[in-house]
Design a protein around this motif. Structure first.
Motif, PDB file in Angstrom:
ATOM      1  N   VAL A  70       4.215  23.842 -24.428  1.00 15.74           N
ATOM      2  CA  VAL A  70       2.997  24.615 -24.158  1.00 15.74           C
ATOM      3  C   VAL A  70       3.062  25.215 -22.754  1.00 15.74           C
ATOM      4  CG1 VAL A  70       0.531  24.377 -23.672  1.00 15.74           C
ATOM      5  CG2 VAL A  70       1.466  23.466 -25.795  1.00 15.74           C
ATOM      6  N   SER A  71       3.543  24.425 -21.803  1.00 17.16           N
ATOM      7  CA  SER A  71       3.704  24.936 -20.444  1.00 17.16           C
ATOM      8  C   SER A  71       4.709  26.083 -20.418  1.00 17.16           C
ATOM      9  CB  SER A  71       4.179  23.810 -19.517  1.00 17.16           C
ATOM     10  OG  SER A  71       4.433  24.291 -18.215  1.00 17.16           O
ATOM     11  N   VAL A 110       5.554  28.224 -22.959  1.00 17.28           N
ATOM     12  CA  VAL A 110       5.063  29.465 -23.586  1.00 17.28           C
ATOM     13  C   VAL A 110       3.924  30.073 -22.780  1.00 17.28           C
ATOM     14  CG1 VAL A 110       5.830  28.796 -25.885  1.00 17.28           C
ATOM     15  CG2 VAL A 110       3.519  28.226 -25.165  1.00 17.28           C
ATOM     16  N   ARG A 111       3.203  29.242 -22.032  1.00 23.59           N
ATOM     17  CA  ARG A 111       2.164  29.800 -21.153  1.00 23.59           C
ATOM     18  C   ARG A 111       2.807  30.697 -20.094  1.00 23.59           C
ATOM     19  NH1 ARG A 111       0.298  25.331 -19.012  1.00 23.59           N
ATOM     20  NH2 ARG A 111      -1.201  24.949 -20.696  1.00 23.59           N
ATOM     21  N   GLU A 112       3.902  30.224 -19.498  1.00 28.06           N
ATOM     22  CA  GLU A 112       4.618  31.031 -18.510  1.00 28.06           C
ATOM     23  C   GLU A 112       5.211  32.280 -19.168  1.00 28.06           C
ATOM     24  OE1 GLU A 112       6.133  31.691 -14.549  1.00 28.06           O
ATOM     25  OE2 GLU A 112       4.621  30.319 -15.381  1.00 28.06           O
ATOM     26  N   LEU A 113       5.660  32.118 -20.410  1.00 27.71           N
ATOM     27  CA  LEU A 113       6.226  33.237 -21.149  1.00 27.71           C
ATOM     28  C   LEU A 113       5.169  34.311 -21.420  1.00 27.71           C
ATOM     29  CD1 LEU A 113       8.950  34.025 -22.334  1.00 27.71           C
ATOM     30  CD2 LEU A 113       8.374  32.756 -24.397  1.00 27.71           C
ATOM     31  N   ARG A 114       3.968  33.884 -21.750  1.00 28.57           N
ATOM     32  CA  ARG A 114       2.867  34.840 -21.972  1.00 28.57           C
ATOM     33  C   ARG A 114       2.477  35.547 -20.664  1.00 28.57           C
ATOM     34  NH1 ARG A 114      -0.040  34.509 -26.740  1.00 28.57           N
ATOM     35  NH2 ARG A 114       0.291  32.678 -28.059  1.00 28.57           N
ATOM     36  N   ASN A 115       2.554  34.800 -19.556  1.00 23.42           N
ATOM     37  CA  ASN A 115       2.175  35.374 -18.263  1.00 23.42           C
ATOM     38  C   ASN A 115       3.192  36.385 -17.748  1.00 23.42           C
ATOM     39  OD1 ASN A 115      -0.161  33.851 -18.195  1.00 23.42           O
ATOM     40  ND2 ASN A 115       0.740  32.203 -16.966  1.00 23.42           N
ATOM     41  N   LYS A 116       4.448  36.258 -18.212  1.00 28.82           N
ATOM     42  CA  LYS A 116       5.519  37.139 -17.737  1.00 28.82           C
ATOM     43  C   LYS A 116       6.244  37.769 -18.925  1.00 28.82           C
ATOM     44  CE  LYS A 116       6.257  34.553 -13.449  1.00 28.82           C
ATOM     45  NZ  LYS A 116       7.239  33.767 -12.636  1.00 28.82           N
ATOM     46  N   PRO A 117       5.553  38.563 -19.737  1.00 33.67           N
ATOM     47  CA  PRO A 117       6.195  39.163 -20.908  1.00 33.67           C
ATOM     48  C   PRO A 117       7.279  40.150 -20.500  1.00 33.67           C
ATOM     49  CG  PRO A 117       4.044  40.155 -20.533  1.00 33.67           C
ATOM     50  CD  PRO A 117       4.155  39.015 -19.568  1.00 33.67           C
ATOM     51  N   SER A 118       8.351  40.188 -21.260  1.00 34.44           N
ATOM     52  CA  SER A 118       9.450  41.104 -20.944  1.00 34.44           C
ATOM     53  C   SER A 118      10.272  41.367 -22.190  1.00 34.44           C
ATOM     54  CB  SER A 118      10.349  40.505 -19.848  1.00 34.44           C
ATOM     55  OG  SER A 118      11.462  41.340 -19.603  1.00 34.44           O
ATOM     56  N   ASP A 119      10.716  42.619 -22.328  1.00 32.88           N
ATOM     57  CA  ASP A 119      11.649  42.952 -23.402  1.00 32.88           C
ATOM     58  C   ASP A 119      13.072  42.541 -23.039  1.00 32.88           C
ATOM     59  OD1 ASP A 119       9.733  44.048 -25.061  1.00 32.88           O
ATOM     60  OD2 ASP A 119       9.937  46.050 -24.206  1.00 32.88           O
ATOM     61  N   LEU A 138      10.433  31.166 -19.851  1.00 35.11           N
ATOM     62  CA  LEU A 138      10.248  29.951 -20.655  1.00 35.11           C
ATOM     63  C   LEU A 138      10.843  28.749 -19.942  1.00 35.11           C
ATOM     64  CD1 LEU A 138       9.380  28.646 -23.385  1.00 35.11           C
ATOM     65  CD2 LEU A 138      11.739  29.026 -24.138  1.00 35.11           C
ATOM     66  N   SER A 139      12.048  28.914 -19.406  1.00 36.79           N
ATOM     67  CA  SER A 139      12.727  27.813 -18.717  1.00 36.79           C
ATOM     68  C   SER A 139      11.917  27.298 -17.536  1.00 36.79           C
ATOM     69  CB  SER A 139      14.107  28.291 -18.243  1.00 36.79           C
ATOM     70  OG  SER A 139      14.689  27.374 -17.361  1.00 36.79           O
ATOM     71  N   LYS A 140      11.362  28.221 -16.754  1.00 42.02           N
ATOM     72  CA  LYS A 140      10.581  27.828 -15.570  1.00 42.02           C
ATOM     73  C   LYS A 140       9.331  27.059 -15.993  1.00 42.02           C
ATOM     74  CE  LYS A 140      10.849  28.427 -11.055  1.00 42.02           C
ATOM     75  NZ  LYS A 140      12.083  28.171 -10.294  1.00 42.02           N
ATOM     76  N   GLY A 141       8.668  27.546 -17.021  1.00 41.42           N
ATOM     77  CA  GLY A 141       7.471  26.862 -17.498  1.00 41.42           C
ATOM     78  C   GLY A 141       7.775  25.498 -18.065  1.00 41.42           C
ATOM     79  N   LEU A 142       8.875  25.378 -18.794  1.00 41.33           N
ATOM     80  CA  LEU A 142       9.270  24.079 -19.345  1.00 41.33           C
ATOM     81  C   LEU A 142       9.566  23.085 -18.232  1.00 41.33           C
ATOM     82  CD1 LEU A 142      11.690  25.214 -22.206  1.00 41.33           C
ATOM     83  CD2 LEU A 142       9.440  24.194 -22.503  1.00 41.33           C
ATOM     84  N   LEU A 143      10.278  23.532 -17.207  1.00 40.37           N
ATOM     85  CA  LEU A 143      10.637  22.631 -16.108  1.00 40.37           C
ATOM     86  C   LEU A 143       9.397  22.104 -15.406  1.00 40.37           C
ATOM     87  CD1 LEU A 143      12.761  21.350 -14.212  1.00 40.37           C
ATOM     88  CD2 LEU A 143      12.605  23.421 -12.829  1.00 40.37           C
ATOM     89  N   MET A 144       8.459  22.985 -15.096  1.00 43.44           N
ATOM     90  CA  MET A 144       7.272  22.568 -14.362  1.00 43.44           C
ATOM     91  C   MET A 144       6.351  21.706 -15.213  1.00 43.44           C
ATOM     92  SD  MET A 144       7.999  23.757 -11.490  1.00 43.44           S
ATOM     93  CE  MET A 144       6.499  23.311 -10.630  1.00 43.44           C
ATOM     94  N   GLY A 145       6.402  21.870 -16.539  1.00 46.87           N
ATOM     95  CA  GLY A 145       5.511  21.099 -17.402  1.00 46.87           C
ATOM     96  C   GLY A 145       6.191  19.965 -18.123  1.00 46.87           C
ATOM     97  N   ALA A 146       7.469  19.714 -17.831  1.00 51.57           N
ATOM     98  CA  ALA A 146       8.244  18.718 -18.571  1.00 51.57           C
ATOM     99  C   ALA A 146       7.643  17.324 -18.446  1.00 51.57           C
ATOM    100  CB  ALA A 146       9.684  18.710 -18.081  1.00 51.57           C
ATOM    101  N   ARG A 147       7.480  16.653 -19.580  1.00 53.71           N
ATOM    102  CA  ARG A 147       6.897  15.321 -19.631  1.00 53.71           C
ATOM    103  C   ARG A 147       7.797  14.417 -20.457  1.00 53.71           C
ATOM    104  NH1 ARG A 147       1.384  14.972 -19.199  1.00 53.71           N
ATOM    105  NH2 ARG A 147       1.780  12.747 -19.394  1.00 53.71           N
ATOM    106  N   GLY A 148       8.072  13.224 -19.956  1.00 55.50           N
ATOM    107  CA  GLY A 148       8.851  12.246 -20.704  1.00 55.50           C
ATOM    108  C   GLY A 148      10.310  12.636 -20.825  1.00 55.50           C
ATOM    109  N   ASN A 149      11.125  11.705 -21.313  1.00 59.05           N
ATOM    110  CA  ASN A 149      12.556  11.960 -21.466  1.00 59.05           C
ATOM    111  C   ASN A 149      12.828  13.187 -22.315  1.00 59.05           C
ATOM    112  OD1 ASN A 149      13.383   9.848 -19.920  1.00 59.05           O
ATOM    113  ND2 ASN A 149      13.910   8.499 -21.619  1.00 59.05           N
ATOM    114  N   SER A 150      12.225  13.224 -23.499  1.00 53.94           N
ATOM    115  CA  SER A 150      12.518  14.323 -24.416  1.00 53.94           C
ATOM    116  C   SER A 150      12.011  15.647 -23.872  1.00 53.94           C
ATOM    117  CB  SER A 150      11.897  14.044 -25.785  1.00 53.94           C
ATOM    118  OG  SER A 150      12.515  12.923 -26.382  1.00 53.94           O
TER     119      SER A 150
END
Length: 604
Positions: free
Chosen positions: A51-52, A54-63, A72-84
């Motif tokens: 969710v974190s 795709v939120r970043e992805l929505r904020n920075k749309p690009s073709d 997406l990668s930046k948002g995942l890193l900042m919102g990453a929770r737990g091992n998985s």
């Protein structure tokens, strides 16, 4: 429907649908959560992570595909929770780095990106465990790389990736005994399969996102329900089935078996106003966490470091981390308390609500967090138990750096012929290593002096092994024996380096004549040690003459390190020629990733 490439808009839609598929199946993934200890809820953690993203992805749309993947990668890193969740962030971090310069990508680039994500995820985990999300991702990526050579259809490739991931998921109980014990597949792997299924659903529904579009939504699979034979990927619906047990997998574990009871996650902010941040030695930091913890994940990204650990001593973890920057966004759970509550709720047949996090988020002191003694910022060398040795090497190219890091080297300084590390760089590396004796491998004749000067300035026990080339450095590190004395190791490493014949190929930047060799700008030059032995208009010709000169010294093993500009076709042609011309020489080829030099050679 077929599709020869995807761009940033396609990838955004894939990610959004993948996130929705996971969200719809969070409870099913949570029910599978098991070994080694309850880590919150895997489904919930992965869902919060994506969710974190795709939120970043929505904020920075690009073709632009690379930019969309980076968001997406930046948002995942900042919102990453737990091992998985953290592993998921690393899978897509590597994926994004591989595609960073591409506006769109076809099957070969996409497959390579999935593989790069797997490589980065394995690197982030201190002790990778098979039978987990890592296995599922690895098997799918490996299959993707092979299958991409046979198809140019991205839709077909993604169907194969999803199908292979699901097959690997069914085998996880065979790799991790506790999964077989409780009769489930790996929860993190199941979450990844749901995400991949969302990718497929977008690609197979005319490239548009539709509400209620899911023709055959997945359900979590129990290993005994896996079909013996599977249909072709293009016609195959999801094979993920319902879990075989109504109760959660955690209920089959004993609370007292949770040894490292504090589940900790936080960020280290390296941007410290007014003073430079202490050099961060990731290897030593992880080793220190291992003393009283497990499930360790450390991801350094620019000025932010993400840390996840299960620990017996949370205060020690925070003290250790505070030496490297300001701590933010704390999440700490007592997993024994969480487990006891889960058992009580299940015994009463009540739905289980996760235990609230203690001291959830915010820029607060560790004293407030733990309600204990004030945390002390201690010099890093005093926080780590001294190891008997530490090794610093210089290299340019991710592949070469990874080879060194996989063979006892603690720190790789970026540098080479035109990018020489400074004396200060060496001194900082030495100071960061909690070791009794430190070895420096400069791997370039232009860098030896700086390494020797740093050794003198450091006041530590430092030995410079005067390696002049990457092949010499690799030979030296392979001769190192942990159990031997510093003096013997130094002698063996120097001797091993001297036994290697080094060669390299690069392009000339101007016309000249050296040692009787006429060189034209743009020619490929073959260089043996420090002598130019060939200059030819084609890469293969230059390599052939260089090999002939190197073979005069004798040798049984030839190692080739391919550079970032080396083409697979050129490498294949070169290897075929070497095997015919020198059938008695054993040949090894590794990806070096070095710039400017298509090939580095080492003859032993």
């Amino acid at each position: 429907m077929s599709k020869r490439s995807i761009n940033g808009s396609d990838f955004t839609a894939m990610a959004l649908l993948g996130a929705e598929y996971l969200e719809r199946n969070v409870d099913r993934v949570n029910a599978l959560n098991v070994f080694p200890v309850p880590d919150g809820d895997t489904g919930t953690n992965m869902n919060l992570t994506i969710v974190s993203g795709v939120r970043e992805l929505r904020n920075k749309p690009s073709d632009h595909l690379g930019k969309a993947a980076e968001a997406l990668s930046k948002g995942l890193l900042m919102g990453a929770r737990g091992n998985s969740g953290v592993i998921l962030s690393q899978l897509f971090r590597g994926f994004a780095k591989s595609l960073s310069n591409l506006e769109e990508a076809g099957t070969l680039q996409i497959a390579a990106a999935f593989q790069n994500g797997v490589d980065m995820a394995y690197k982030a985990v201190v002790k990778p465990v098979e039978g987990t999300i890592l296995t599922v991702a690895r098997e799918a990526a490996k299959h993707a790389v092979q299958y991409a050579r046979r198809t140019s259809d991205v839709v077909e490739l993604m169907q194969e990736i999803h199908a292979k991931a699901n097959e690997a998921l069914q085998r996880t109980p065979d790799l991790l005994p506790v999964l077989k014990q409780v009769g489930v597949v790996d929860s993190g792997g199941q979450g990844l399969v749901f995400i991949y299924e969302g990718f497929v659903q977008y690609l197979t529904h005319s490239g548009t996102i539709q509400e209620k579009v899911f023709a055959f939504p997945s359900e979590a699979a129990a290993p005994e329900e896996v079909a013996a034979a599977q249909p072709a990927a293009a016609n195959r619906p999801s094979a993920a089935l319902k879990p075989s047990v109504p109760a959660s997998a955690q209920s089959k574990l004993a609370t007292e078996d949770i040894e490292f009871l504090y589940d900790m996650e936080f960020f280290i902010n390296r941007k410290i106003s007014g003073k430079p941040a202490v050099f961060f030695n990731e290897y030593a930091f992880k080793k220190a966490l291992e003393k009283d913890g497990d499930s360790i994940l450390v991801i350094a990204d620019d000025d932010i470091i993400k840390v996840h650990v299960h620990s017996r001593k949370p205060g020690d973890v925070l003290n250790l981390a505070m030496a490297y920057g300001e701590l933010t966004d704390f999440h700490i759970l007592n997993m024994r308390e969480q487990h006891r509550d889960l058992l009580e709720h299940e015994a009463a047949a009540e739905p289980f609500a996760p235990v609230p996090e203690y001291a959830l988020t915010g820029d607060i002191s560790s004293t407030e967090l733990l309600a204990g003694p004030a945390a002390q910022v201690v010099a890093p060398e005093k926080l780590h138990e001294l190891a008997p040795f530490g090794i610093v090497a210089v290299a340019l190219g991710e592949g070469i750096a990874n080879i060194f890091l996989g063979n006892e080297v603690d720190i790789v300084l970026s540098g080479g012929q035109t990018m020489n590390p400074s004396t200060e760089d060496f001194v900082n590396a030495i100071e960061s290593l909690p070791a009794e004796h430190i070895y420096l491998l400069p791997n370039n004749s232009n860098i030896i002096l700086a390494a020797e000067q740093a050794a003198e300035l450091s006041g530590r026990q430092v030995t410079v092994i005067p390696t002049k080339t990457i092949p010499q450095g690799l030979a030296a590190i392979l001769a190192f024996k942990e159990e031997e004395s510093a003096e013997r190791n130094a002698a063996w490493m120097k001797s091993a380096a001297e036994q290697v014949v080094s060669g390299q190929v690069t392009q000339a930047v101007r016309n000249t004549s050296i040692d009787g060799v006429d060189i034209q700008e743009g020619d490929y030059m073959g260089i043996k040690e420090k002598t130019i032995v060939s200059s030819k208009p084609t890469l293969l010709e230059a390599c052939q003459l260089l090999m002939a000169a190197m073979a005069e010294e004798g040798g049984e093993l030839l190692t080739i390190l391919t550079g970032e500009d080396a083409k697979e076709s050129d490498t294949a042609e070169l290897c075929e020629w070497i095997e015919k011309a020198y059938p008695d020489i054993e040949l090894e080829v590794h990806s070096g990733g070095q710039p400017l030099y298509p090939y580095l050679f080492a003859m032993e």
